[in-house]
Scaffold this motif. Structure first.
Motif: not given
Length: 334
Positions: A197, A200, A279-281, A284-285
């Motif tokens: 976090g 990011v 894409s960081y998101v 993470f997913i």
């Protein structure tokens, strides 16, 4: 239901570690458009550096007593009379190693940052302006160099290091199900999520992060706006090295230190491709999903089958979305 919850939570904690590893790959790609195939071996070096500062140096004859084992009088008194496998005893044993843990982490961070900076300055920067494929092939070559170098410097024997947190057993009830966790695994997962976090947020809201995103969009325009692209490249590699050092220390406490740690990079690279290279998101997913799928596969079919889960998952995803779950689709104009 109980087994599903237990393995599901274990999978989420493993997924958090995968996300921390993946953030280094994504950061380098966002800044340089280079997929770093050697990131797993950068993590391996971080683990070996942690082993050096937390185990090897305290074993030297010149190491001060507090560095070898920190045992003030109040700590010795608290240990007396404790039963075996006492949670408090586990915490006190960890406190005995606290100086080694702190110095080990600081040393691993500093040493791995230097390694990342050397890679960027000596190998990657001279290739600026050349094809991205050439830079990618350099990272492929680094795999053999770093793997062989680690075995020459530290030998290939597996070694163990002090954990980053007390390994106290944690038991609690969730949906009428008894859940059992180890404290060090939980703390490792929390550290991984917080660092992810923070990185990011740094990329999104700081000037350095804006420079990384601008360079990723168009290097020529970034140059014209006064952004030092070589400096951005260096920051991205140092950032990957720092996260690699933390991830390496965490993996070392779970699996021991050996050259095989470098192989984690290939599994995580599959996760990055699944979530989206930029894409960081998405990453993470994807990391959490793969972590849970691995845990469930291990439960039902055994550990041998769990190892192929990231590769099967990424194949299924890229057949439908070649740029990953949340990756940006690139459009080339002719």
């Amino acid at each position: 239901m109980g087994q599903i919850l237990q393995f599901g939570i274990n999978g989420l904690m493993s997924g958090a570690i995968y996300a921390l590893i993946a953030v280094g790959i994504v950061s380098v790609f966002k800044a340089t458009k280079v997929v770093n195939f050697a990131h797993g071996y950068l993590i391996m070096f971080g683990a070996y550096f942690y082993f050096t500062f937390a185990v090897l140096l305290p074993g030297m004859s010149w190491a001060p007593a507090w560095y070898v084992s920190w045992e003030p009088a109040w700590l010795v008194e608290m240990k007396e009379g404790l039963p075996m496998f006492s949670p408090l005893g586990a915490v006190l044993d960890w406190l005995t190693n606290l100086p080694r843990v702190i110095i080990g982490l600081i040393g691993a961070l500093a040493a791995n940052a230097v390694v990342g900076l050397i890679i960027e300055r000596v190998l990657m920067r001279p290739l600026m302006g050349q094809s991205v494929f050439a830079m990618i092939m350099v990272t492929v070559g680094l795999i053999s160099v770093m793997s062989g170098g680690a075995q020459l410097i530290w030998t290939a024997d597996a070694n163990y290091v002090p954990s980053l947190a007390p390994n106290t057993p944690i038991r609690f009830t969730l949906f009428d199900t008894q859940i059992f966790l180890f404290g060090t695994d939980l703390v490792n997962a929390v550290i991984a999520v917080l660092l992810f976090g923070a990185i990011v947020a740094m990329v999104q809201f700081t000037k350095g992060g804006v420079a990384i995103r601008a360079t990723a969009e168009d290097q020529s325009t970034a140059y014209s706006m006064g952004i030092s692209v070589p400096r951005v490249f260096a920051r991205a590699w140092v950032l990957a090295s720092l996260t690699g050092a933390i991830a390496g220390a965490i993996l070392a406490t779970r699996n021991g230190v050996s050259p095989s740690l470098g192989l984690f990079g290939f599994s995580v690279l599959a996760i990055v491709l699944m979530g989206g290279l930029d894409s960081y998101v998405g990453v993470f997913i994807a990391a959490l999903v793969v972590g849970v799928l691995e845990a469930m596969t291990q439960w039902k079919f055994g550990g041998d089958w769990a190892g192929i889960v990231p590769y099967v998952a990424v194949l299924l995803v890229i057949l439908v979305r070649p740029h990953g779950l949340f990756g940006q689709k690139e459009v080339e104009r002719i």
